[in-house]
Design a protein around this motif. Structure first.
Motif, PDB file in Angstrom:
ATOM      1  N   ASN A   5      46.933  40.058  34.885  1.00  0.00           N
ATOM      2  CA  ASN A   5      46.277  39.084  35.970  1.00  0.00           C
ATOM      3  C   ASN A   5      45.349  37.810  35.225  1.00  0.00           C
ATOM      4  OD1 ASN A   5      47.656  40.654  37.880  1.00  0.00           O
ATOM      5  ND2 ASN A   5      45.840  41.751  38.506  1.00  0.00           N
ATOM      6  N   ILE A   6      44.527  38.410  34.378  1.00  0.00           N
ATOM      7  CA  ILE A   6      43.666  37.296  33.882  1.00  0.00           C
ATOM      8  C   ILE A   6      44.478  36.623  33.078  1.00  0.00           C
ATOM      9  CG2 ILE A   6      41.863  37.064  31.999  1.00  0.00           C
ATOM     10  CD1 ILE A   6      40.925  40.107  32.809  1.00  0.00           C
ATOM     11  N   GLU A   7      45.734  36.938  32.203  1.00  0.00           N
ATOM     12  CA  GLU A   7      46.445  35.704  31.427  1.00  0.00           C
ATOM     13  C   GLU A   7      46.978  35.013  32.282  1.00  0.00           C
ATOM     14  OE1 GLU A   7      48.728  38.366  28.740  1.00  0.00           O
ATOM     15  OE2 GLU A   7      47.123  38.319  27.148  1.00  0.00           O
ATOM     16  N   GLU A   8      47.703  35.260  33.493  1.00  0.00           N
ATOM     17  CA  GLU A   8      48.272  34.618  34.392  1.00  0.00           C
ATOM     18  C   GLU A   8      47.350  33.563  35.004  1.00  0.00           C
ATOM     19  OE1 GLU A   8      50.265  36.858  37.480  1.00  0.00           O
ATOM     20  OE2 GLU A   8      51.453  38.011  36.081  1.00  0.00           O
ATOM     21  N   ALA A   9      46.152  34.019  35.253  1.00  0.00           N
ATOM     22  CA  ALA A   9      45.164  33.079  35.837  1.00  0.00           C
ATOM     23  C   ALA A   9      44.838  31.750  34.589  1.00  0.00           C
ATOM     24  CB  ALA A   9      43.847  33.684  36.360  1.00  0.00           C
ATOM     25  N   ALA A  10      44.688  32.405  33.584  1.00  0.00           N
ATOM     26  CA  ALA A  10      44.364  31.435  32.497  1.00  0.00           C
ATOM     27  C   ALA A  10      45.492  30.467  32.177  1.00  0.00           C
ATOM     28  CB  ALA A  10      43.913  32.143  31.144  1.00  0.00           C
ATOM     29  N   SER A  12      47.636  29.362  34.583  1.00  0.00           N
ATOM     30  CA  SER A  12      47.754  28.461  35.455  1.00  0.00           C
ATOM     31  C   SER A  12      46.691  27.528  35.585  1.00  0.00           C
ATOM     32  CB  SER A  12      48.169  29.424  36.746  1.00  0.00           C
ATOM     33  OG  SER A  12      46.924  29.911  37.178  1.00  0.00           O
ATOM     34  N   ILE A  13      45.612  27.551  34.902  1.00  0.00           N
ATOM     35  CA  ILE A  13      44.561  26.598  35.117  1.00  0.00           C
ATOM     36  C   ILE A  13      44.601  25.733  33.859  1.00  0.00           C
ATOM     37  CG2 ILE A  13      42.151  26.672  35.045  1.00  0.00           C
ATOM     38  CD1 ILE A  13      41.678  29.180  36.295  1.00  0.00           C
ATOM     39  N   ASP A  14      44.491  24.449  34.131  1.00  0.00           N
ATOM     40  CA  ASP A  14      44.490  23.452  33.170  1.00  0.00           C
ATOM     41  C   ASP A  14      43.030  22.998  32.646  1.00  0.00           C
ATOM     42  OD1 ASP A  14      47.134  22.961  33.433  1.00  0.00           O
ATOM     43  OD2 ASP A  14      46.914  21.343  34.758  1.00  0.00           O
ATOM     44  N   ASN A  15      42.061  23.609  33.245  1.00  0.00           N
ATOM     45  CA  ASN A  15      40.684  23.253  32.814  1.00  0.00           C
ATOM     46  C   ASN A  15      40.426  23.998  31.621  1.00  0.00           C
ATOM     47  OD1 ASN A  15      37.818  23.299  32.695  1.00  0.00           O
ATOM     48  ND2 ASN A  15      37.659  22.722  34.792  1.00  0.00           N
ATOM     49  N   LYS A  16      40.060  23.472  30.507  1.00  0.00           N
ATOM     50  CA  LYS A  16      39.805  24.532  29.101  1.00  0.00           C
ATOM     51  C   LYS A  16      38.444  25.104  29.437  1.00  0.00           C
ATOM     52  CE  LYS A  16      42.826  22.858  26.783  1.00  0.00           C
ATOM     53  NZ  LYS A  16      43.995  23.736  26.402  1.00  0.00           N
ATOM     54  N   GLN A  17      37.473  24.815  30.241  1.00  0.00           N
ATOM     55  CA  GLN A  17      36.320  25.366  30.404  1.00  0.00           C
ATOM     56  C   GLN A  17      36.456  26.973  31.150  1.00  0.00           C
ATOM     57  OE1 GLN A  17      33.191  25.129  29.207  1.00  0.00           O
ATOM     58  NE2 GLN A  17      32.187  26.734  30.487  1.00  0.00           N
ATOM     59  N   TYR A  18      37.430  26.747  32.372  1.00  0.00           N
ATOM     60  CA  TYR A  18      37.919  27.739  33.015  1.00  0.00           C
ATOM     61  C   TYR A  18      38.461  28.995  31.939  1.00  0.00           C
ATOM     62  CZ  TYR A  18      36.155  25.778  37.507  1.00  0.00           C
ATOM     63  OH  TYR A  18      35.628  25.216  38.453  1.00  0.00           O
ATOM     64  N   GLN A  19      39.248  28.530  31.251  1.00  0.00           N
ATOM     65  CA  GLN A  19      40.332  29.103  30.371  1.00  0.00           C
ATOM     66  C   GLN A  19      39.385  29.839  29.583  1.00  0.00           C
ATOM     67  OE1 GLN A  19      42.973  26.334  28.715  1.00  0.00           O
ATOM     68  NE2 GLN A  19      44.636  26.729  30.359  1.00  0.00           N
ATOM     69  N   TRP A  20      38.222  29.177  28.706  1.00  0.00           N
ATOM     70  CA  TRP A  20      37.136  29.876  27.857  1.00  0.00           C
ATOM     71  C   TRP A  20      36.527  31.079  28.666  1.00  0.00           C
ATOM     72  CZ3 TRP A  20      35.727  31.143  23.371  1.00  0.00           C
ATOM     73  CH2 TRP A  20      34.297  31.340  23.148  1.00  0.00           C
ATOM     74  N   GLN A  21      36.152  30.739  30.089  1.00  0.00           N
ATOM     75  CA  GLN A  21      35.244  31.448  30.727  1.00  0.00           C
ATOM     76  C   GLN A  21      36.281  32.973  30.916  1.00  0.00           C
ATOM     77  OE1 GLN A  21      33.931  29.557  34.223  1.00  0.00           O
ATOM     78  NE2 GLN A  21      32.151  28.910  33.109  1.00  0.00           N
ATOM     79  N   LEU A  22      37.487  32.801  31.305  1.00  0.00           N
ATOM     80  CA  LEU A  22      38.198  33.636  31.621  1.00  0.00           C
ATOM     81  C   LEU A  22      38.683  34.693  30.206  1.00  0.00           C
ATOM     82  CD1 LEU A  22      40.876  32.224  33.923  1.00  0.00           C
ATOM     83  CD2 LEU A  22      39.689  34.215  34.432  1.00  0.00           C
TER      84      LEU A  22
END
Length: 199
Positions: A5-10, A12-22
């Motif tokens: 679930n975390i990988e799918e969310a990362a 699907s999001i284009d924002n690098k800051q959100y990917q870093w937080q995930l």
């Protein structure tokens, strides 16, 4: 699994800051899983290898990789002197009980687990109630050295807690449902006695 679930969310999001937080969240999540002994590092690695093999179409290779042709060996130490100490500690002197205790301890190493075992042995008459918890834990640790049992202080605190009265003073803490269930499970699964037939 939560990892998926975390990988799918990362992804699907284009924002690098959100990917870093995930990514940081996943690292914290995995660290907590290992620290709390919910899963071992080996189990998590095996799961990730499995997922990679499914993605690459190598599921059969992954399945064969975990098969060992040698026969598994028992984890119980065959040291006669220590084994006899545990045997002499038990009233029935049953070597089968010692083997079942060893098997059970492989997955139950927390202080409260060992305290449940201690109370179950005392209630069933297998262990003299005057046996010091420290001596019991030392013999258990010496008999099964590959099982990393917590220190005797933690077990002593857990035994004392179980033998105290609950805050409402109507029953002992060991008789509360979750503790009684664990103690009775040890009596039936490890000691192979009827929990209703003993104290």
């Amino acid at each position: 699994m939560m990892i998926d679930n975390i990988e799918e969310a990362a992804e699907s999001i284009d924002n690098k800051q959100y990917q870093w937080q995930l990514a940081k969240f996943m690292k914290t999540f995995l660290a907590r899983e290992v620290e709390d002994k919910r899963r071992s590092r080996k189990d998590l690695k095996e799961y990730l290898d499995y997922r990679m093999s499914v993605d690459n179409g190598n599921l059969a290779d992954w399945a064969l990789e975990g098969i060992d042709e040698s026969k598994p060996t028992a984890k119980i130490t065959e040291n006669a002197e220590l084994s006899h100490d545990l045997l002499s500690l038990l009233a029935s002197h049953g070597s089968e009980i010692v083997k079942r205790i060893g098997k059970w301890i492989e997955t139950h190493i927390r202080g409260v687990d060992i305290a449940h075992l201690y109370v179950a042995l005392v209630e069933s008459g297998e262990l003299d109630p005057s046996t010091p918890v420290k001596r019991f834990v030392e013999i258990l640790s010496a008999t099964f050295p590959e099982c990393k049992i917590v220190g005797e202080r933690q077990v002593q605190k857990s035994v004392n807690t179980l033998q105290d009265l609950s805050p409402n003073r109507k029953r002992f803490i060991k008789d509360e449902p979750e503790h009684r269930f664990a103690i009775d499970s040890i009596k039936t699964d490890v000691l192979r006695i009827d929990p209703d037939g003993v104290d």
